[in-house]
Write a protein that holds these residues in place. Structure first.
Motif, mmCIF file in Angstrom:
data_model
loop_
_atom_site.group_PDB
_atom_site.id
_atom_site.type_symbol
_atom_site.label_atom_id
_atom_site.label_comp_id
_atom_site.label_asym_id
_atom_site.label_seq_id
_atom_site.Cartn_x
_atom_site.Cartn_y
_atom_site.Cartn_z
ATOM 1 N N LYS A 83 0.860 -1.279 -0.192
ATOM 2 C CA LYS A 83 -0.079 -0.036 -0.063
ATOM 3 C C LYS A 83 0.859 1.043 0.106
ATOM 4 C CE LYS A 83 -3.974 -1.858 2.348
ATOM 5 N NZ LYS A 83 -4.827 -1.940 3.655
ATOM 6 N N GLN A 84 2.063 1.274 0.742
ATOM 7 C CA GLN A 84 3.025 2.489 0.881
ATOM 8 C C GLN A 84 3.524 2.640 -0.576
ATOM 9 O OE1 GLN A 84 5.643 2.041 4.067
ATOM 10 N NE2 GLN A 84 6.362 4.039 3.631
ATOM 11 N N VAL A 85 3.973 1.619 -1.243
ATOM 12 C CA VAL A 85 4.378 1.689 -2.368
ATOM 13 C C VAL A 85 3.620 2.459 -3.517
ATOM 14 C CG1 VAL A 85 5.215 0.539 -4.425
ATOM 15 C CG2 VAL A 85 6.425 -0.329 -2.278
ATOM 16 N N ASP B 150 6.321 10.322 -4.417
ATOM 17 C CA ASP B 150 7.111 10.658 -3.243
ATOM 18 C C ASP B 150 8.186 9.469 -3.336
ATOM 19 O OD1 ASP B 150 8.178 11.117 -0.692
ATOM 20 O OD2 ASP B 150 6.089 11.244 0.068
ATOM 21 N N LYS B 151 9.265 10.107 -3.725
ATOM 22 C CA LYS B 151 10.657 9.040 -3.839
ATOM 23 C C LYS B 151 10.988 8.706 -2.485
ATOM 24 C CE LYS B 151 12.257 10.706 -8.133
ATOM 25 N NZ LYS B 151 13.364 11.233 -9.053
ATOM 26 N N LEU B 152 10.819 9.543 -1.563
ATOM 27 C CA LEU B 152 11.391 9.348 -0.023
ATOM 28 C C LEU B 152 10.453 8.288 0.550
ATOM 29 C CD1 LEU B 152 13.419 9.852 2.180
ATOM 30 C CD2 LEU B 152 11.877 11.838 2.805
ATOM 31 N N ARG B 153 9.344 8.406 0.134
ATOM 32 C CA ARG B 153 8.395 7.319 0.819
ATOM 33 C C ARG B 153 8.640 5.979 0.022
ATOM 34 N NH1 ARG B 153 2.168 9.293 2.606
ATOM 35 N NH2 ARG B 153 2.899 10.767 3.835
ATOM 36 N N LEU B 154 8.769 6.046 -1.172
ATOM 37 C CA LEU B 154 9.244 4.750 -2.171
ATOM 38 C C LEU B 154 10.329 3.999 -1.520
ATOM 39 C CD1 LEU B 154 8.298 2.962 -4.294
ATOM 40 C CD2 LEU B 154 9.419 4.590 -5.842
#
Length: 80
Positions: free
Chosen positions: A34-36, A44-48
């Motif tokens: 879900k986060q991906v 959002d590259k940082l969350r990825l």
């Protein structure tokens, strides 16, 4: 109280306890997926990156639990 604590520690090292640990760890993988998806949607590259690192931790944890399960299985064969 000490007896209950030792039973709880024994459960964690049992086959059933290992299966429960695998299930809860695998359940965490759902949140990573879900986060991906959210990170990709938002760009959002940082969350990825966070999701990928968390996923690597989950994979490592599952591998360790699988190894423990195999070890427990080997012990059962030796005892039987």
């Amino acid at each position: 109280m000490s007896n209950a604590l030792s039973k709880a520690k024994g459960f964690k090292k049992s086959k059933t306890g290992t299966y429960v640990s695998i299930g809860t760890t695998a359940f965490g993988a759902i949140n990573v997926v879900k986060q991906v998806k959210r990170a990709r949607t938002d760009g959002d590259k940082l969350r990825l990156i966070d999701a990928v690192v968390t996923g690597a931790g989950i994979i490592t944890g599952l591998a360790i639990l699988y190894r423990e399960l195999k070890r427990l299985g080997d012990d059962d064969v030796l005892l039987g």
